[in-house]
Design a protein around this motif. Structure first.
Motif, mmCIF file in Angstrom:
data_model
loop_
_atom_site.group_PDB
_atom_site.id
_atom_site.type_symbol
_atom_site.label_atom_id
_atom_site.label_comp_id
_atom_site.label_asym_id
_atom_site.label_seq_id
_atom_site.Cartn_x
_atom_site.Cartn_y
_atom_site.Cartn_z
ATOM 1 N N ARG A 18 -110.305 -6.944 -43.483
ATOM 2 C CA ARG A 18 -109.310 -6.314 -42.598
ATOM 3 C C ARG A 18 -107.987 -7.078 -42.657
ATOM 4 N N LEU A 19 -108.067 -8.395 -42.634
ATOM 5 C CA LEU A 19 -106.853 -9.209 -42.701
ATOM 6 C C LEU A 19 -106.111 -8.959 -44.010
ATOM 7 N N SER A 20 -106.839 -8.900 -45.099
ATOM 8 C CA SER A 20 -106.181 -8.677 -46.387
ATOM 9 C C SER A 20 -105.476 -7.322 -46.404
ATOM 10 N N TYR A 21 -106.093 -6.329 -45.786
ATOM 11 C CA TYR A 21 -105.472 -5.005 -45.703
ATOM 12 C C TYR A 21 -104.190 -5.070 -44.871
ATOM 13 N N MET A 22 -104.266 -5.718 -43.712
ATOM 14 C CA MET A 22 -103.102 -5.793 -42.817
ATOM 15 C C MET A 22 -101.965 -6.612 -43.430
ATOM 16 N N ALA A 23 -102.313 -7.663 -44.168
ATOM 17 C CA ALA A 23 -101.289 -8.523 -44.777
ATOM 18 C C ALA A 23 -100.837 -8.006 -46.140
ATOM 19 N N LYS A 24 -101.485 -6.922 -46.604
ATOM 20 C CA LYS A 24 -101.158 -6.314 -47.898
ATOM 21 C C LYS A 24 -101.353 -7.294 -49.055
ATOM 22 N N VAL A 25 -102.518 -7.948 -49.033
ATOM 23 C CA VAL A 25 -102.919 -8.890 -50.071
ATOM 24 C C VAL A 25 -104.334 -8.510 -50.481
ATOM 25 N N GLY A 26 -104.642 -8.642 -51.752
ATOM 26 C CA GLY A 26 -105.967 -8.281 -52.235
ATOM 27 C C GLY A 26 -107.089 -9.040 -51.537
ATOM 28 N N GLN A 27 -108.150 -8.341 -51.201
ATOM 29 C CA GLN A 27 -109.282 -8.946 -50.509
ATOM 30 C C GLN A 27 -109.913 -10.082 -51.308
ATOM 31 N N PRO A 28 -110.061 -9.952 -52.631
ATOM 32 C CA PRO A 28 -110.636 -11.075 -53.386
ATOM 33 C C PRO A 28 -109.803 -12.356 -53.264
#
Length: 114
Positions: A18-28
């Motif tokens: 969820r954080l990666s989505y909100m920060a617009k950074v890849g989850q991996p």
């Protein structure tokens, strides 16, 4: 930084995904950082830390705990002219050699004392 980011996730009760989505950074990218596979603060991780409101300057005191910090201090004293402009130039140079430093196996350099 890693622990601060994990604390943020726990406090906000959100997943790394969820954080990666909100920060617009890849989850991996976030996952590799949280698990320690990424050991440095990359531009993408910096973006995540900024999103989470984590001040990267809090990481600076870690240098004073390093066994070889006298080498770093001596190098800075020899090469920094004491100005803000000089500090910016040194920061640019350090960032530029970062990928090289990360790819080197420092323990294999001859003459390096521990």
């Amino acid at each position: 930084m890693r622990q601060l980011l994990q604390d943020y996730l726990n406090r906000k009760d959100i997943t790394a995904n969820r954080l990666s989505y909100m920060a617009k950074v890849g989850q991996p990218t976030v996952s590799r950082f949280l698990t320690g596979r990424t050991k440095t603060i990359t531009p993408a991780i910096s973006k995540v830390l900024t999103y989470a409101g984590i001040d990267r300057s809090s990481e600076i005191p870690r240098i004073t705990q390093c066994d070889d910090n006298f080498r770093l201090r001596a190098a800075l004293e020899r090469n920094w002219d004491g100005t803000a402009e000089g500090a910016d130039k040194l920061a640019v140079l350090i960032d530029a050699i970062g990928p090289i430093l990360r790819s080197m196996r420092l323990g294999s350099i001859k003459g390096r004392s521990k």
